[in-house]
Design a protein around this motif. Structure first.
Motif, PDB file in Angstrom:
ATOM      1  N   LYS A 132      -5.421   0.592  -2.816  1.00 38.41           N
ATOM      2  CA  LYS A 132      -7.163   1.143  -2.618  1.00 38.41           C
ATOM      3  C   LYS A 132      -7.735   0.190  -1.661  1.00 38.41           C
ATOM      4  O   LYS A 132      -8.940   0.946  -1.015  1.00 38.41           O
ATOM      5  CB  LYS A 132      -7.401   0.509  -4.957  1.00 38.41           C
ATOM      6  CG  LYS A 132      -8.651   1.591  -4.741  1.00 38.41           C
ATOM      7  CD  LYS A 132      -8.876   1.669  -6.125  1.00 38.41           C
ATOM      8  CE  LYS A 132      -9.941   2.495  -6.462  1.00 38.41           C
ATOM      9  NZ  LYS A 132      -9.730   3.563  -6.593  1.00 38.41           N
ATOM     10  N   ILE A 133      -8.005  -1.024  -1.627  1.00 36.68           N
ATOM     11  CA  ILE A 133      -8.725  -1.359  -1.108  1.00 36.68           C
ATOM     12  C   ILE A 133      -9.222  -2.072   0.590  1.00 36.68           C
ATOM     13  O   ILE A 133      -9.429  -1.532   1.343  1.00 36.68           O
ATOM     14  CB  ILE A 133      -9.025  -3.279  -1.359  1.00 36.68           C
ATOM     15  CG1 ILE A 133      -9.093  -3.504  -2.644  1.00 36.68           C
ATOM     16  CG2 ILE A 133      -9.840  -3.687   0.256  1.00 36.68           C
ATOM     17  CD1 ILE A 133      -8.884  -5.117  -2.865  1.00 36.68           C
ATOM     18  N   SER A 135      -6.732   1.064   1.764  1.00 35.37           N
ATOM     19  CA  SER A 135      -7.120   2.245   2.850  1.00 35.37           C
ATOM     20  C   SER A 135      -8.534   2.386   2.863  1.00 35.37           C
ATOM     21  O   SER A 135      -8.546   3.702   3.620  1.00 35.37           O
ATOM     22  CB  SER A 135      -6.064   3.530   1.560  1.00 35.37           C
ATOM     23  OG  SER A 135      -5.197   3.497   1.029  1.00 35.37           O
ATOM     24  N   LYS A 136      -9.405   1.693   2.462  1.00 41.60           N
ATOM     25  CA  LYS A 136     -10.479   2.521   2.199  1.00 41.60           C
ATOM     26  C   LYS A 136     -11.200   1.856   3.421  1.00 41.60           C
ATOM     27  O   LYS A 136     -12.278   2.164   4.259  1.00 41.60           O
ATOM     28  CB  LYS A 136     -11.432   1.771   1.101  1.00 41.60           C
ATOM     29  CG  LYS A 136     -13.302   1.571   1.027  1.00 41.60           C
ATOM     30  CD  LYS A 136     -14.112   0.952  -0.408  1.00 41.60           C
ATOM     31  CE  LYS A 136     -15.368   1.645  -0.090  1.00 41.60           C
ATOM     32  NZ  LYS A 136     -15.925   0.561  -1.576  1.00 41.60           N
ATOM     33  N   GLU A 139     -10.884   3.630   6.754  1.00 42.95           N
ATOM     34  CA  GLU A 139     -11.449   4.900   6.809  1.00 42.95           C
ATOM     35  C   GLU A 139     -12.104   4.647   8.051  1.00 42.95           C
ATOM     36  O   GLU A 139     -13.121   5.857   8.192  1.00 42.95           O
ATOM     37  CB  GLU A 139     -11.761   5.288   6.058  1.00 42.95           C
ATOM     38  CG  GLU A 139     -10.492   5.776   4.901  1.00 42.95           C
ATOM     39  CD  GLU A 139     -10.892   6.671   3.562  1.00 42.95           C
ATOM     40  OE1 GLU A 139     -12.346   6.742   2.980  1.00 42.95           O
ATOM     41  OE2 GLU A 139     -10.497   6.919   2.532  1.00 42.95           O
ATOM     42  N   SER A 140     -13.084   3.326   6.954  1.00 38.28           N
ATOM     43  CA  SER A 140     -13.882   2.797   8.600  1.00 38.28           C
ATOM     44  C   SER A 140     -13.831   2.113   9.448  1.00 38.28           C
ATOM     45  O   SER A 140     -14.677   1.738  10.136  1.00 38.28           O
ATOM     46  CB  SER A 140     -15.411   2.370   7.447  1.00 38.28           C
ATOM     47  OG  SER A 140     -14.342   1.199   7.002  1.00 38.28           O
ATOM     48  N   GLU A 162      -1.530   7.268  -0.430  1.00 38.49           N
ATOM     49  CA  GLU A 162      -3.074   7.702  -0.737  1.00 38.49           C
ATOM     50  C   GLU A 162      -3.269   8.129  -2.407  1.00 38.49           C
ATOM     51  O   GLU A 162      -3.774   7.849  -1.736  1.00 38.49           O
ATOM     52  CB  GLU A 162      -2.755   8.645   0.683  1.00 38.49           C
ATOM     53  CG  GLU A 162      -2.694   8.131   2.097  1.00 38.49           C
ATOM     54  CD  GLU A 162      -2.531   9.197   2.696  1.00 38.49           C
ATOM     55  OE1 GLU A 162      -2.972  10.348   2.440  1.00 38.49           O
ATOM     56  OE2 GLU A 162      -2.640   9.436   4.324  1.00 38.49           O
ATOM     57  N   ALA A 165      -4.242   5.038  -3.611  1.00 42.06           N
ATOM     58  CA  ALA A 165      -5.608   4.280  -4.265  1.00 42.06           C
ATOM     59  C   ALA A 165      -6.365   5.686  -4.067  1.00 42.06           C
ATOM     60  O   ALA A 165      -6.968   5.103  -4.199  1.00 42.06           O
ATOM     61  CB  ALA A 165      -5.574   4.837  -2.225  1.00 42.06           C
ATOM     62  N   LYS A 166      -6.110   6.448  -4.474  1.00 44.79           N
ATOM     63  CA  LYS A 166      -6.918   7.302  -5.533  1.00 44.79           C
ATOM     64  C   LYS A 166      -6.558   7.007  -6.937  1.00 44.79           C
ATOM     65  O   LYS A 166      -7.934   7.519  -7.385  1.00 44.79           O
ATOM     66  CB  LYS A 166      -6.329   8.928  -5.112  1.00 44.79           C
ATOM     67  CG  LYS A 166      -6.349   9.070  -4.036  1.00 44.79           C
ATOM     68  CD  LYS A 166      -6.210  10.783  -3.653  1.00 44.79           C
ATOM     69  CE  LYS A 166      -6.066  10.684  -1.774  1.00 44.79           C
ATOM     70  NZ  LYS A 166      -6.028  12.180  -1.751  1.00 44.79           N
ATOM     71  N   SER A 169      -8.686   1.579 -10.250  1.00 42.90           N
ATOM     72  CA  SER A 169      -9.035   0.460 -10.351  1.00 42.90           C
ATOM     73  C   SER A 169      -8.597  -0.274 -11.542  1.00 42.90           C
ATOM     74  O   SER A 169      -8.148   0.337 -13.244  1.00 42.90           O
ATOM     75  CB  SER A 169      -9.780   0.104  -9.419  1.00 42.90           C
ATOM     76  OG  SER A 169     -10.583  -0.158 -10.924  1.00 42.90           O
TER      77      SER A 169
END
Length: 216
Positions: A132-133, A135-136, A139-140, A162, A165-166, A169
């Motif tokens: 999760k962390i 992947s986020k 993205e940036s 992926e 990550a969605k 939490s």
């Protein structure tokens, strides 16, 4: 002629050492046509690093392998802090040492992605935090990419990472479960209170009746 002979020997030795186990590997370096054997201290440090990586992989329920190329120090510091607070261990590691640590295990399937700059993120309790962390973050940050990952000792695809990550939490899941239990418990508590209140009214009504009967 002499240099060609050394080059040939170096190739043969390097090929022979490519299948050596983590416990018995020896690193050779070539410099000016000579072979240099690292001292005992360096070898022990390498063995300790491999052992630590192996223990990390074995003790993790989930992990993600990333390429951190081009990441700024400031961004890396923030990322490490977020991962640490989520209970995820994150560290940079050499590809050769990772290969030795996963050799002979199901995670050896990650060998193809072990090139360039590599960092390893693992968690011993949370299945989704690392995915999760990271992947986020990816993205940036264009140069930051996810290479591979694993769950319970088995390599998973990027698509599954992926999907992880969605997912909510761990904290979000606990909150949802708490609310789910809280609703029926609150209703139960109100029902019990209503019974208590009703019984109390009955007792209050019975007292005047008893007093009237005694007067007669």
């Amino acid at each position: 002629m002499c240099l060609a002979f050394y080059d040939c020997c170096f190739f043969v030795i390097r090929y022979a050492l490519s299948s050596v186990s983590a416990e018995g590997y020896i690193l050779f370096f070539q410099k000016a046509g000579e072979f240099i054997l690292p001292n005992a201290k360096v070898l022990e440090e390498k063995k300790a690093q491999v052992a630590a990586l192996k223990a990390k992989f074995e003790g993790a329920v989930a992990g993600v392998i990333v390429d951190y190329k081009g990441t700024k120090v400031e961004d890396d510091t923030k990322l490490r802090k977020e991962l640490r607070e989520a209970g995820v261990e994150y560290s940079v590691a050499k590809n050769t040492l990772i290969r030795l640590a996963i050799d002979g295990t199901a995670l050896a399937a990650m060998d193809d992605v072990l090139n360039g700059t590599t960092a390893v993120a693992t968690s011993s309790a949370d299945y989704v935090a690392a995915a999760k962390i990271l992947s986020k973050f990816a993205e940036s940050h264009d140069n930051f990419t996810i290479k591979s990952g694993f769950l319970d000792g088995e390599v998973i695809s990027l698509e599954k990472i992926e999907s992880l990550a969605k997912l909510p939490s761990k904290e979000q899941l606990l909150t949802t479960v708490a609310f789910a239990f809280q609703a029926p418990m609150a209703s139960f508590a109100r029902a019990i209170q209503a019974i208590i209140d009703k019984n109390g009214e009955g007792a209050e009504a019975a007292e005047p009746a008893a007093e009237e009967a005694a007067a007669e």
